[in-house]
Write a protein that holds these residues in place. Structure first.
Motif, PDB file in Angstrom:
ATOM      1  N   TYR A   1       0.910  -1.120   0.131  1.00 20.57           N
ATOM      2  CA  TYR A   1       0.330  -0.121   0.013  1.00 20.57           C
ATOM      3  C   TYR A   1       1.103   1.758  -0.161  1.00 20.57           C
ATOM      4  O   TYR A   1       1.621   1.365   0.443  1.00 20.57           O
ATOM      5  N   LYS A   2       0.329   2.176  -0.501  1.00 24.98           N
ATOM      6  CA  LYS A   2       1.091   3.744  -0.861  1.00 24.98           C
ATOM      7  C   LYS A   2       0.618   4.367   0.411  1.00 24.98           C
ATOM      8  O   LYS A   2      -0.512   4.386   0.237  1.00 24.98           O
ATOM      9  N   VAL A   3       1.587   4.960   1.570  1.00 25.97           N
ATOM     10  CA  VAL A   3       0.817   6.378   2.289  1.00 25.97           C
ATOM     11  C   VAL A   3       1.836   7.284   2.024  1.00 25.97           C
ATOM     12  O   VAL A   3       2.547   6.868   2.001  1.00 25.97           O
ATOM     13  N   THR A   4       0.851   8.457   2.577  1.00 26.29           N
ATOM     14  CA  THR A   4       1.593   9.821   2.574  1.00 26.29           C
ATOM     15  C   THR A   4       1.791   9.611   5.552  1.00 26.29           C
ATOM     16  O   THR A   4       0.794   9.463   5.938  1.00 26.29           O
ATOM     17  N   ILE A   5       3.477  10.017   5.505  1.00 28.50           N
ATOM     18  CA  ILE A   5       3.192   9.783   6.554  1.00 28.50           C
ATOM     19  C   ILE A   5       3.019  11.086   7.169  1.00 28.50           C
ATOM     20  O   ILE A   5       2.543  12.093   6.186  1.00 28.50           O
ATOM     21  N   GLY A   6       1.901  11.297   8.356  1.00 27.39           N
ATOM     22  CA  GLY A   6       1.382  12.748   8.900  1.00 27.39           C
ATOM     23  C   GLY A   6       2.349  13.116  10.087  1.00 27.39           C
ATOM     24  O   GLY A   6       3.135  12.428  10.639  1.00 27.39           O
ATOM     25  N   LYS A   7       1.931  14.157  10.683  1.00 31.22           N
ATOM     26  CA  LYS A   7       2.045  14.078  11.766  1.00 31.22           C
ATOM     27  C   LYS A   7       1.219  14.606  12.869  1.00 31.22           C
ATOM     28  O   LYS A   7       0.696  15.484  12.569  1.00 31.22           O
TER      29      LYS A   7
ATOM     30  N   LEU B   1       1.335   6.659  10.419  1.00 31.31           N
ATOM     31  CA  LEU B   1       1.291   6.244   9.158  1.00 31.31           C
ATOM     32  C   LEU B   1      -0.193   5.587   8.917  1.00 31.31           C
ATOM     33  O   LEU B   1      -0.254   4.786  10.034  1.00 31.31           O
TER      34      LEU B   1
END
Length: 80
Positions: free
Chosen positions: A3-9, A16
């Motif tokens: 899966y392609k995910v975008t790292i957040g904060k 993740l």
């Protein structure tokens, strides 16, 4: 499966997001423990053993998720 995910904060913690499909397939639930492993080839998540009393609830939630996901197909099949 990948899966392609975008790292957040969130605050001081990086986040993740886990795709709903992965959560449903693994029977994960909010608050469940997991172990994060890091080596030269990547990052790995292993799910901690679920107590027996929680296993049924997770299986039920996974079944509900599948029914929601395939609701249209289920309704079409019911009409035939």
């Amino acid at each position: 499966m990948a899966y392609k995910v975008t790292i957040g904060k969130s605050g001081e913690t990086f986040v993740l997001p886990l795709p709903q499909e992965a959560v449903g397939r693994l029977g994960l639930s909010e608050g469940q423990s997991a172990d994060l492993h890091l080596d030269q080839t990547g990052l790995y998540l292993s799910v901690a053993e679920v107590p027996a009393e929680d296993a049924f609830d997770q299986q039920l939630e996974a079944a509900r998720w599948i029914m929601r996901k395939y609701n249209v197909a289920r309704e079409k099949l019911a009409r035939e």
